[in-house]
Each structure stands twice: as C-alpha cells, then as structure tokens.
Design an enzyme around this catalytic site. Sequence first.
Site, short mmCIF file in Angstrom:
data_model
loop_
_atom_site.label_atom_id
_atom_site.label_comp_id
_atom_site.label_asym_id
_atom_site.label_seq_id
_atom_site.Cartn_x
_atom_site.Cartn_y
_atom_site.Cartn_z
N LEU A 532 0.82 -1.21 0.00
CA LEU A 532 0.00 0.00 0.00
C LEU A 532 0.85 1.26 0.00
O LEU A 532 0.42 2.31 -0.48
CB LEU A 532 -0.92 0.02 1.23
N ARG A 534 5.04 2.98 1.45
CA ARG A 534 6.24 2.83 2.25
C ARG A 534 6.75 4.18 2.68
O ARG A 534 6.49 5.21 2.06
CB ARG A 534 7.32 2.06 1.49
N SER A 537 9.62 4.53 8.25
CA SER A 537 9.48 3.55 9.32
C SER A 537 9.20 2.14 8.83
O SER A 537 9.29 1.20 9.61
CB SER A 537 8.35 3.98 10.27
N ASP A 647 5.24 14.36 12.57
CA ASP A 647 5.38 14.22 11.11
C ASP A 647 4.03 14.43 10.44
O ASP A 647 3.54 13.59 9.68
CB ASP A 647 5.94 12.84 10.76
#
Length: 811
Positions: A532, A534, A537, A647
């Site tokens: 899905l 990347r 993490s 983030d």
Amino acid sequence: MRSQTLKLLYKISFKTKDNNPYNMLLFLLIIMSFSRAANSKSLLLLRRGASLSVEGDDFITSPDNSFTCGFYGMGSNAYWFAIWFTNSKDKTVVWIANRDMPVNSQGSRVSIRGDGTMVLTDVDGRIKWQTNTTSIDIAAAELLNTGNLVLKNPQGDILWQSFDVPTDTLLPSQILTKDKRLTSSSRKGSFESGYFNLYFGSDNVLSLIYDSPDTSSLYWPNPDFDVYTSGRTNYNGSRLAVLDDTGVIQSSDHFQASASDKGFGIKRRLTIDPDGNLRIYSLINSTGLWMTTWQAISQPCQVHGVCGTNGICVYALTPKCICTPGYEMNDPSDWNAGCKPTFNKTLLNSQVKFLEVSQTDYFGSDLYYKPNFTLEACRELCRSDSLCKGFTYRTWGNGHCYVKSDLFNGFMSPDFPGSVYIKLPRSVQLSKPSIFHGSSNMCESHEAEILVGSPSMYEIARRTVRWGYIYLFCLALGAIELLFIVLGWWFLFTKHGVPASVEAGYRMISNHFRRFNYAELKKATNNFKEELGRGGSGIVYKGVLADDRVVAVKRLGDVFQGQDEFWAEMTTIGKINHINLVRMYGFCSEGRHRLLVYEYVDNMSLDKHLFYVNFLGWKQRFAVALGTAKGLAYLHHECLEWVIHCDVKPENILLDIEFQPKIADFGLAKMSQRDSPGSEITRIRGTKGYMAPEWALNHPLTAKVDVYGYGVVVLEMIKGVKLSNWVVDDAEDQEIPLKNLRRQVKETGQCGNSSWVESIVDPRLKGKFSRIQAETLIQIGLACVEEDRSKRPTMASVVQTLMECEDETEI
C-alpha cells in the site's frame, strides 16, 4: 450599555413632533422600571434579615461578574442554592448547598436570620440547609471574585465560607484540607452525590477512591505501586492541596501537575467527574465552552467502580461497560449500580463450569494468591470454595493464581498477561467459545467437563471394565466429542439463545487490540503481496484477517531495531481511540519480525486527492482540515498522554470511504511529560517542508511542532499545490514560500482588495468555495506557521475557530 438604552428612551419620549407632556411621565416610569429591573437581577450583598426567593430574579454576583449565586433549576420542580460560572455556556455549577435535597420551585427561599445563620427553607418551611454560624455579628453574605461565598461581620472578617464545604469542584486558591473531600455527582446532568472521592487518605496521600455502600477501592495513585514509587510521600502532616491561578495543582505529599495551557488570565476549575476522573478544565472565553487541560487517569478503565460490581470495562473506540458473562445490569440506565447474576447463587455449590475471558482481570477481592501454581490446581481451588466467584490466572513465569471473592470492576487490557475464569452454574447457557479473542475458551477439556459431586468417568472405567472396553469407550467418547463440535458450530452460526447485547459485548472483547503471530499476518497479507505504501518507518501491506477484517499491516524496517521505539509506538497507538485517528488492532513481535496491524482506510492519503487530477472539492477540504485538527487536538489535549505526532503531512492523513480524515503513522510519535525532567524529544525524524524551525535550532520540542506541520498542510489544501516542493536544499530557505504567501496576503488584504482570497485559493475550484471559510483557513494556516512557536495557536483553539464557521456553506 445602560446609558445607551436611557438615551434611546429619551429620544423616543421627547423627540416626537407632538411634544406630548405625558412623555415626561412616561420617561420617568420607564427609568424607574429599568432601574428596578437592573437592580433586581444583581446583588453584591445579601444583608442580614434579607432573603432570596426561588420565584424572584435576584442573584448575588461577584464584583467582576465572573460568578453568580442563587437558585439553580433543573427539570420542572427541582432547585438548588448554588454558585456557577456566569459566562460559561451551560452555567457550570461549582458549589451546591443542598446537592442531595432539592427544594420546590415555589415558596423556597434562602435568608440570613437574626442569629447570623444562613438558611435554605423549602415551601413548607422545613430547613434543607444552613450554615454552622450563630454569630449575631454577621452583617451580610458576599460572593468574591474567586467564586467563594462568604459571611462577613461589619469589620469585613470572614466568619463562614463556601470554600470550606466543597462539593465536586475546587477553584483556584481554594484549599483542600485533610478533613475535606470532593465528591462526584452520581451521573452527568445530576447534582446527587456519587461514589468517587478526592481526599487525603490515612497515609496522608492525596487519593482518588471509589466508596460505595458495598465496597471501597483506591485507584489513584496506582495502588500497585508504593507511595514513593508514585512520586509521593506520606511524611505530610499538613495535608493541603490547591489549584493556583496559573493552572498548577500541587499538594503537600509532593504531587504536582499543570494544565496544558499553564499561565495567568484563564478561568479554571478542578472537578471530579461522574466517571471518577479528576480533571482541570479551562474556560474558552469566546465560546463559553470548557476544554480539558489535565486529567489524573489517562485510561478510563483504570477507574475503579466505573462499571460497578460484576461489570467489565472494555476500551473499544470509547470505553464501554459490559456485564460479566452470566450477569445482567441492575439498572439499565446506570452502570454505577453494576450487574447481578442471571442464575440462582446456590447453584454455584453444585455443578459448575468456568468461562475464560482473556486479557481480563478484576481489581482486588483476592481470596487467595498462589504463585507457581498450575491452571488446573487454581481451577480446583476455586471450584472447592463456595466463596469463589472466579479466578484470574496470570501467565508470566510459572503461573500465578488469584482466587476472587467478588467480581468488582473488571477491565480488559491488551497489556494484561492472563485470563479470568468466571465460575458459572453448569445449566447457564452462553454463547460458544470462539467468539472470544484468541485462545479464550469455555474450559471444555475433559477435566472441565467433570461436574462437581459426580464420580470421574475415568474412575468408573478403570474399576468396571477391561482394556478392550476402554478402547471402545474412547471411540465412543471421540464420537460424542465430534457431535459436540458439530453442535458447537451450529450454536455459533445460528447464535442460538444468545441475547444480542451479550453477543455484542463479547465481540467487543474479541475484536480488541491484541498480539498476532507472524504466521497469522503472513497468511493474512498473502505473503506480503499487496503493498500500500512505504516510508521511513517501514512498508505497509494490505491484508485480510481470519475474521474477514481488512487491515493494513506495517512491516517495520531497521529504523525500529531498538525495543524502546517499537514499544513506544505500539503502546501509544494501541490505547488511543478517536474517529480522526487510524485505529490500531494489534502487533506482532517474534524474533526480528515486528509488525503493526491497523484498520484499512479506503481512499488512500490526502496527497493523492489534492495534488493530482482527481482533487477534492471545497466542502471536502474544509472537512479534512477540521477533522485533522480534531485528531491532533485529541492527541495534544484530550488523550492526555501528551502525544506529539512529529510528522504531520498530507501523506500521513488518510481518507475513509466518506472522505473523513484519519491521521496515520505514529512511528515518530513520542510521549512528552510536561514539566518533567528529561522530557525533551532527542531522536526525531521528520519530513522537510513540514518541520518547525525549532527542529533546526535543537530546541526542546512541544506540541507546537505539530501545529506548524498542520499549518503547512492547511495552506497546501487552500492553494492546491505542494509547498514543500518549493523548498530548496538549504534549510535556511525553507520558510521562503510561506513568507511569500504571508506577504501576498498582507499586501492584497490591506489594500482594500476584496478579491485577495480568490488570489490565494486553488484556481481549479473555479471560485466554488466559501469565502468566509477560506479566509478563516488562510489566517489559521499563517498563524500556525509562525516562526515563534509561542505565537502559534493550540490545536484546541483551531478546532473551536473552525467549528464556528463550519455552517458557512455559501459557495
């Protein structure tokens, strides 16, 4: 305001053409009426011999009008003599004289008698409340700016004060002493005394306790730790606690905490709520609403008594209460009343069985504790004791057995390494075991099937038959077991005899956050076939669990080699629940394999619907801005684990099937304990273009870094372009696009150019947007990206501002 009204009345009376002489009389009558109305509404003093009537409009107000004291009504015929915040939207009550004895809506009054006693009487003259003063020297009652109702003598000395008899709230400068306690209301919308209390215990420690007629249970500070581990001391002879004007609560046992908006100039209160939690609330002046800025218990299920006796608290989306299997609610409208057995208790002395509920325990009530005990031995111990209602078996080490005399306030937690086994009569019919999570079962092993008071089938076989017959017996037993399996499947899929409420409650447990094994997730993702996305993490794959739930499985990369990072992410997300945050279903940790299991969100991330051909319309963009703000406000202000995402960017904002936002990727989230040593976040990774300036300056990071990232996202949604693409390699030039935008807004907005909003908003919308909402979002976005973090708003204030213009839908 009053003078303006008088001027208007003067014009009406005298500036008419007929110059009628009766206008003078009319004007004087109006002035007298206006004066009486103004004075009848507000009194600064209630003098001795005077009274307030429940039918009247008289109130005692503080000089600054922050607080009001008088009769407060709820329902059609129930009134209380109370003090409340004048400017709060719901007129929040902070003190009640007669909380458990309301008075009638007619004939009731409060007065200061000649002997100096302040008395509240009902319609029939009966005294419902009175002060303990009998001094004839009392001159008047006065409400101070602190919210303290006082009785004073002519010299101004205070002879009695409401601060000495608190109800459920402590106001700034009000001192909680050793002989006083705060007591919660029984339920929301009621003033009746409940069972939760804040007080100084016999160990001199400021504590929260559930104290009902049937049982008492201390739950804060955590009773599993000693006083010093909890950061307290019992060398505390003074026993004092106070909330000061800056939002700091501290007590003489060394406890201290502060509101997230710490500082002067904010109206606050410390209240023990009907759910048993202790919270600091701050008043938002613009709306009159309250914002939670601190609370004692981060996980509601840790409050003892929240679901009553024989209840289980389950944290699923929001904390829910269910009854222990085999029990039902005493009062369908009140969980404080707990649950009662659906069976005759005498049946527990004959034929019994045990129902396992995994990752569940009950607070206290241990008849026995047996370390290094087997499950079978623990079961027999409970079976043979008529006082046993069930037992908990913890599975760390060699096993630990806790035999329970009561099933008081159960809780389900993914962190609990064991199960509870409920003792039930054999005749009680419940749903089959597979609806429970994981390995939970009905203890239907051969051993568990043996009924109390019946001889063992194996004993009979050994004494009466030959070996050949034993083999035949085993074959027959196998056939019977096969029959039971078939019948079990039939019961499961037809849900035979299982009430829907019980079924829903058990499913709530079975679907909760849990630990997966690697083989299970490998199978669910078809050997990690469909990727899905990347990021830094790890890689995310699509999967389908055995119960047909579609999930997103994040396979963590080398960045999570340390256990501390992995457990930080897992424990943080696993306990957080909000509609605008991606839900975490569980995790896997086997050897080098570390995976996180999330809910699958249908419409991918925000950037896919913002910077490409299929872009969002205005209503959807505003909804995303508001939902994202709500999610961040929850992390910063409500879940109170002080979670900082670190983030915030469009790639980490997912959209569900209705295009509602869900904030994802808490791989960078850290826990920040306010005002505690070592709270600075030191190992941070973020995304260039969304990183606040303080990152580069190595300043301690706060929730304002998320506010900055949110501001960039909002401005990108408004313009329809990715501002981070404008950023050049030199970090010092990161702010250039934002400065240019701020300059553009300032120049066009201040020059009387009414089209300045249109010049900012995404031209692809072709003018189809709300000007009011767009202007609000622009101003919010620019405020959020202020270089000085102290000038950035909180996410709670952003939510409030956006909600105020949510209905401005003109396009």
